[in-house]
Write a protein that holds these residues in place. Sequence first.
Motif, mmCIF file in Angstrom:
data_model
loop_
_atom_site.group_PDB
_atom_site.id
_atom_site.type_symbol
_atom_site.label_atom_id
_atom_site.label_comp_id
_atom_site.label_asym_id
_atom_site.label_seq_id
_atom_site.Cartn_x
_atom_site.Cartn_y
_atom_site.Cartn_z
ATOM 1 N N TRP A 161 12.437 -0.233 -2.199
ATOM 2 C CA TRP A 161 12.157 -0.216 -0.842
ATOM 3 C C TRP A 161 10.748 -1.237 -0.542
ATOM 4 O O TRP A 161 10.171 -1.133 -1.801
ATOM 5 C CB TRP A 161 11.850 1.075 -0.313
ATOM 6 N N ARG A 162 10.721 -1.663 0.579
ATOM 7 C CA ARG A 162 9.191 -2.624 0.743
ATOM 8 C C ARG A 162 8.389 -1.542 1.846
ATOM 9 O O ARG A 162 8.916 -1.432 2.689
ATOM 10 C CB ARG A 162 9.781 -3.938 1.376
ATOM 11 N N TYR A 163 7.322 -1.693 1.177
ATOM 12 C CA TYR A 163 6.051 -0.732 1.956
ATOM 13 C C TYR A 163 5.255 -1.924 2.722
ATOM 14 O O TYR A 163 4.952 -2.768 1.994
ATOM 15 C CB TYR A 163 5.597 0.110 1.034
ATOM 16 N N ASP A 164 4.591 -1.298 3.621
ATOM 17 C CA ASP A 164 3.398 -2.295 4.383
ATOM 18 C C ASP A 164 2.183 -1.933 3.997
ATOM 19 O O ASP A 164 1.254 -2.444 4.470
ATOM 20 C CB ASP A 164 3.875 -2.454 6.020
ATOM 21 N N THR B 16 6.355 -4.834 -1.481
ATOM 22 C CA THR B 16 5.492 -4.976 -0.188
ATOM 23 C C THR B 16 6.163 -6.086 0.548
ATOM 24 O O THR B 16 6.881 -6.835 0.378
ATOM 25 C CB THR B 16 4.225 -5.223 -0.448
ATOM 26 N N THR B 17 5.830 -5.774 2.095
ATOM 27 C CA THR B 17 6.282 -6.535 3.107
ATOM 28 C C THR B 17 5.199 -7.590 3.169
ATOM 29 O O THR B 17 4.227 -7.755 2.474
ATOM 30 C CB THR B 17 6.386 -5.932 4.446
ATOM 31 N N ARG C 279 0.261 0.672 10.283
ATOM 32 C CA ARG C 279 1.118 0.564 9.158
ATOM 33 C C ARG C 279 2.336 1.775 9.617
ATOM 34 O O ARG C 279 2.293 2.556 10.379
ATOM 35 C CB ARG C 279 0.571 0.929 7.813
ATOM 36 N N ARG C 280 3.520 1.674 8.904
ATOM 37 C CA ARG C 280 4.297 2.699 8.917
ATOM 38 C C ARG C 280 4.923 3.258 7.701
ATOM 39 O O ARG C 280 5.357 4.298 7.652
ATOM 40 C CB ARG C 280 5.824 1.865 9.620
ATOM 41 N N HIS C 281 4.809 2.473 6.486
ATOM 42 C CA HIS C 281 5.327 3.039 5.393
ATOM 43 C C HIS C 281 4.405 2.832 4.285
ATOM 44 O O HIS C 281 4.180 1.524 3.730
ATOM 45 C CB HIS C 281 6.888 2.319 5.002
#
Length: 200
Positions: A92-95, A122-123, A27-29
């Motif tokens: 923003w979209r988070y993973d 979310t992504t 994951r990144r964000h």
Amino acid sequence: MNKPYSAASERNGEPILVLLRQWFADRRHVLEIGSGTGQHAVHFATAMPHLIWQSSDRAENLPGIRLWLDEADLPNTPAPLELDVMGAWPCWRYDAIFSANTLHIMAWHEVESFFASLSGVTTDDACVAIYGPFNIDGQFTSESNAAFDRELKMRAAHMGIRDTSDVDVLAASVGFDLAEDIAMPANNRLRLWRRRGAGS
């Protein structure tokens, strides 16, 4: 003001981290919903520097979270966001989404809003990890959880430990399927949902 402190967050941080290291390795964000004191944000962001850990909470809790973040001075913890699950959510979209000890504090319609809002933040390959006490098949998993539920309802009638099946229905309705359900210390669970079709 002094930094807020939660003994429970101090105790459960490391057991949660053991699993998040695996689940969030790619994951990144991460958006943490209901960051509380801010202890988890600092603990996890320190241990997983590859993540941008975005803390959030209602307005009254943000000053305390800022104290923790400012003292840690980490490069991967942006300023906390004001977030009420019934209000506006980030653009923003988070993973990855993480939340600890929140569902039993919210009213059920707030839990519904929590999950209904996930699609917008979310992504396509996102996962959601939630920690806390849960009932299974309508039953408490321990006497201590039953006592805790009574205590919650004395504090406010809308509070209470949620059932895994009810929460899974909400997650599935927005495209997230249960991938892991791990028993944790003190009769808690850490549960992971992945977006349908995102793989293992």
